[in-house]
Motif scaffolding. Structure first.
Motif, mmCIF file in Angstrom:
data_model
loop_
_atom_site.group_PDB
_atom_site.id
_atom_site.type_symbol
_atom_site.label_atom_id
_atom_site.label_comp_id
_atom_site.label_asym_id
_atom_site.label_seq_id
_atom_site.Cartn_x
_atom_site.Cartn_y
_atom_site.Cartn_z
ATOM 1 N N MET A 195 54.926 92.624 -0.410
ATOM 2 C CA MET A 195 55.127 91.666 0.671
ATOM 3 C C MET A 195 54.591 90.289 0.280
ATOM 4 S SD MET A 195 54.325 93.979 4.063
ATOM 5 C CE MET A 195 54.839 92.645 5.150
ATOM 6 N N ASN A 196 55.103 89.265 0.912
ATOM 7 C CA ASN A 196 54.752 87.874 0.607
ATOM 8 C C ASN A 196 53.458 87.484 1.319
ATOM 9 O OD1 ASN A 196 56.121 88.128 3.085
ATOM 10 N ND2 ASN A 196 56.681 85.967 3.109
ATOM 11 N N VAL A 197 52.345 88.064 0.884
ATOM 12 C CA VAL A 197 51.076 87.863 1.578
ATOM 13 C C VAL A 197 49.949 87.739 0.557
ATOM 14 C CG1 VAL A 197 50.691 90.357 1.812
ATOM 15 C CG2 VAL A 197 49.559 88.783 3.392
ATOM 16 N N VAL A 198 48.971 86.884 0.883
ATOM 17 C CA VAL A 198 47.730 86.806 0.108
ATOM 18 C C VAL A 198 46.564 86.888 1.078
ATOM 19 C CG1 VAL A 198 48.771 85.392 -1.711
ATOM 20 C CG2 VAL A 198 47.548 84.284 0.162
ATOM 21 N N THR A 199 45.413 87.302 0.560
ATOM 22 C CA THR A 199 44.221 87.385 1.395
ATOM 23 C C THR A 199 42.996 87.032 0.565
ATOM 24 O OG1 THR A 199 43.013 88.771 2.974
ATOM 25 C CG2 THR A 199 43.717 89.823 0.934
ATOM 26 N N ILE A 200 41.919 86.716 1.255
ATOM 27 C CA ILE A 200 40.665 86.440 0.560
ATOM 28 C C ILE A 200 39.983 87.765 0.229
ATOM 29 C CG2 ILE A 200 39.309 86.225 2.692
ATOM 30 C CD1 ILE A 200 37.704 83.999 1.254
ATOM 31 N N SER A 201 39.439 87.817 -0.959
ATOM 32 C CA SER A 201 38.741 89.023 -1.398
ATOM 33 C C SER A 201 37.627 88.590 -2.346
ATOM 34 C CB SER A 201 39.733 89.975 -2.092
ATOM 35 O OG SER A 201 39.110 91.198 -2.424
ATOM 36 N N ASP A 202 37.141 89.509 -3.093
ATOM 37 C CA ASP A 202 36.172 89.191 -4.126
ATOM 38 C C ASP A 202 36.352 90.208 -5.239
ATOM 39 O OD1 ASP A 202 34.301 91.532 -3.697
ATOM 40 O OD2 ASP A 202 34.160 90.596 -1.722
ATOM 41 N N LEU A 227 53.030 77.843 3.555
ATOM 42 C CA LEU A 227 52.027 78.856 3.840
ATOM 43 C C LEU A 227 51.931 79.068 5.340
ATOM 44 C CD1 LEU A 227 49.122 77.813 1.418
ATOM 45 C CD2 LEU A 227 51.040 79.354 0.985
ATOM 46 N N GLU A 228 52.013 80.311 5.772
ATOM 47 C CA GLU A 228 51.814 80.668 7.180
ATOM 48 C C GLU A 228 50.418 81.275 7.298
ATOM 49 O OE1 GLU A 228 54.913 83.392 8.124
ATOM 50 O OE2 GLU A 228 56.505 81.890 8.026
ATOM 51 N N GLU A 271 51.561 91.292 -7.551
ATOM 52 C CA GLU A 271 52.429 90.833 -8.643
ATOM 53 C C GLU A 271 53.897 91.119 -8.326
ATOM 54 O OE1 GLU A 271 53.296 89.105 -12.375
ATOM 55 O OE2 GLU A 271 51.553 89.028 -11.043
ATOM 56 N N ALA A 272 54.154 92.147 -7.530
ATOM 57 C CA ALA A 272 55.533 92.495 -7.181
ATOM 58 C C ALA A 272 56.242 91.350 -6.465
ATOM 59 C CB ALA A 272 55.550 93.747 -6.300
ATOM 60 N N PHE A 273 55.495 90.579 -5.678
ATOM 61 C CA PHE A 273 56.085 89.406 -5.022
ATOM 62 C C PHE A 273 56.053 88.188 -5.924
ATOM 63 C CE2 PHE A 273 55.099 85.443 -2.690
ATOM 64 C CZ PHE A 273 56.359 85.208 -2.161
ATOM 65 N N PHE A 274 54.888 87.872 -6.494
ATOM 66 C CA PHE A 274 54.754 86.625 -7.243
ATOM 67 C C PHE A 274 55.612 86.611 -8.504
ATOM 68 C CE2 PHE A 274 51.085 86.168 -4.491
ATOM 69 C CZ PHE A 274 51.160 84.828 -4.165
ATOM 70 N N SER A 275 55.925 87.773 -9.059
ATOM 71 C CA SER A 275 56.775 87.827 -10.250
ATOM 72 C C SER A 275 58.220 87.460 -9.937
ATOM 73 C CB SER A 275 56.718 89.215 -10.879
ATOM 74 O OG SER A 275 57.237 90.195 -9.989
ATOM 75 N N THR A 276 58.593 87.426 -8.663
ATOM 76 C CA THR A 276 59.966 87.067 -8.279
ATOM 77 C C THR A 276 60.153 85.559 -8.123
ATOM 78 O OG1 THR A 276 59.559 87.181 -5.879
ATOM 79 C CG2 THR A 276 60.148 89.244 -7.005
ATOM 80 N N LEU A 277 59.068 84.799 -8.137
ATOM 81 C CA LEU A 277 59.167 83.354 -7.888
ATOM 82 C C LEU A 277 59.563 82.614 -9.163
ATOM 83 C CD1 LEU A 277 55.974 82.735 -5.712
ATOM 84 C CD2 LEU A 277 58.302 83.218 -4.942
ATOM 85 N N ILE A 316 54.781 82.161 2.329
ATOM 86 C CA ILE A 316 53.711 83.082 1.957
ATOM 87 C C ILE A 316 52.741 83.193 3.128
ATOM 88 C CG2 ILE A 316 51.844 83.564 0.332
ATOM 89 C CD1 ILE A 316 53.310 81.754 -1.680
ATOM 90 N N LYS A 317 52.482 84.395 3.563
ATOM 91 C CA LYS A 317 51.527 84.623 4.643
ATOM 92 C C LYS A 317 50.120 84.684 4.065
ATOM 93 C CE LYS A 317 54.906 87.262 7.341
ATOM 94 N NZ LYS A 317 55.215 88.569 7.980
ATOM 95 N N VAL A 318 49.205 83.925 4.663
ATOM 96 C CA VAL A 318 47.822 83.881 4.193
ATOM 97 C C VAL A 318 46.934 84.492 5.270
ATOM 98 C CG1 VAL A 318 45.969 82.427 3.306
ATOM 99 C CG2 VAL A 318 48.353 81.779 2.910
ATOM 100 N N ALA A 319 46.343 85.639 4.979
ATOM 101 C CA ALA A 319 45.565 86.390 5.969
ATOM 102 C C ALA A 319 44.090 86.364 5.609
ATOM 103 C CB ALA A 319 46.059 87.834 6.026
ATOM 104 N N TYR A 320 43.245 86.168 6.628
ATOM 105 C CA TYR A 320 41.800 86.173 6.389
ATOM 106 C C TYR A 320 41.071 86.527 7.680
ATOM 107 C CZ TYR A 320 42.980 81.304 7.689
ATOM 108 O OH TYR A 320 43.510 80.179 8.280
ATOM 109 N N GLU A 321 39.839 87.004 7.513
ATOM 110 C CA GLU A 321 39.051 87.472 8.652
ATOM 111 C C GLU A 321 38.366 86.327 9.388
ATOM 112 O OE1 GLU A 321 37.385 91.742 7.156
ATOM 113 O OE2 GLU A 321 36.794 90.020 5.945
ATOM 114 N N ASN A 322 38.227 85.193 8.744
ATOM 115 C CA ASN A 322 37.493 84.072 9.319
ATOM 116 C C ASN A 322 38.252 83.444 10.476
ATOM 117 O OD1 ASN A 322 37.341 84.200 6.172
ATOM 118 N ND2 ASN A 322 35.321 83.552 6.862
#
Length: 326
Positions: A85-92, A63-64, A244-250, A30-36
């Protein structure tokens, strides 16, 4: 006998080929993307989560990490997530308002100063219903107990009252509730990605920016802007979100482990937030920043009218949340 031997040899050969393939099966990544940037609390928490998840899954889930906007802006990454895609990011939850309008109120100004009560709201049946609706619309919340910190303003001139904000361009995230909040307090809100804020300050495109102390310092915004106003207009609970399109496949056991370790990472973020603010203030003062402690009530009086500007919200939503916070 020869036929039986042939079958036996074939079976052993098949097993010998299959066994290494089972061992070499690729882990779930899972790719983890953030601005920090590296070293900021968000980066420290994500490294903690990555190590924890790798250990608990015996290396089956990795986690990448992609700090410093390496995968693009927040909206870019969200688009990738919603495409599967297999990615998560920080949001609010302010950014979730396009899917569930009521969630924007959790990012409203001066909602509460009690972080523990705020996280109780994120564990409430009210929020569970909103989360269910998000999943049905393709949005998967992975972590909901992340403490991003109390948000203040750093600027090129002192801000002691709302009147000081008049004519000032203040960078805000591109969500409606924060834009309206700074309009209500008297500023000219200027949405832009976090990665663009430092050059925008140095070039005079904006006059200031808002964020938690650790982010303001981690992004080095105190170099071009030397006045820090501790307005604390927003106590921030962030979410880490994917599609959900990615996480529902796990497999269910993998999904449960991701959520379980994600919650532990959220608890770690809460610990870091408590420890970091005093250190950052000390560092900023040492580097020539003037720290201003304004009367927050005058800013609050201006900002609270924001809660009347969202006709799409459920009736009496602000009071509903206040009742739950009590």
């Amino acid at each position: 006998m020869k036929t039986l031997k042939s079958y036996a040899v074939a079976a052993l050969s098949t097993f010998a080929l299959a066994a290494p393939m089972a061992v070499l099966a690729a882990p779930t990544t899972i790719k983890v993307a953030y601005e920090n940037h590296p070293g900021e609390p968000a980066d420290l928490v994500m490294n903690y989560w990555a190590d924890l998840l790798k250990e608990r899954s015996n290396g089956e889930i990795l986690l990448e990490l992609y700090p410093s906007s390496q995968l693009g802006s927040k909206s870019d990454v969200m688009d990738q997530a919603l495409m599967g895609m297999n990615v998560v990011t920080i949001s609010d939850v302010g950014f979730m308002a396009d899917y569930e309008p009521d969630l924007a109120a959790l990012y409203g100004p001066f909602l509460t100063e009690n972080t523990e009560k705020l996280f109780e709201l994120y564990d409430s049946p009210w929020f569970a219903e909103k989360n269910k609706s998000l999943r049905e619309q393709g949005v998967h919340l992975v972590i909901t107990n992340y403490n991003y910190g109390d948000r203040h303003i750093i600027a090129k001139k002192p801000i002691r009252t709302p009147e000081d904000l008049a004519g000032m361009k203040i960078r805000v995230p591109n969500n409606v509730i924060q834009i309206k909040t700074f309009e209500a307090m008297g500023a000219t809100p200027t949405p832009m990605p976090l990665a663009d804020v430092y050059p925008a300050l140095t070039q005079g495109v904006i006059d200031g920016a808002e964020n938690p102390l650790s982010v303001l310092y981690g992004q080095k915004l105190h170099e071009p802007a030397k006045y820090l106003s501790l307005v604390n207009y927003l106590t921030t609970a962030a979410v880490w979100v994917g599609g959900e399109a990615f996480f529902s496949t796990l497999p269910e056991e993998q999904l449960a482990l991701i959520h379980e370790t994600g919650r532990e990472a959220g608890l770690y973020s809460q610990q870091l937030a408590k420890e970091s603010d005093a250190k950052v203030l000390e560092l900023m003062r040492a580097e020539g920043v003037e720290v201003i402690e304004p009367d927050r009530e005058v800013f609050k009086a201006k900002a609270l009218k924001v809660y009347e500007q969202f006709p799409e919200w459920s009736p009496n939503l602000y009071q509903t949340l206040q009742d739950q916070l009590k």
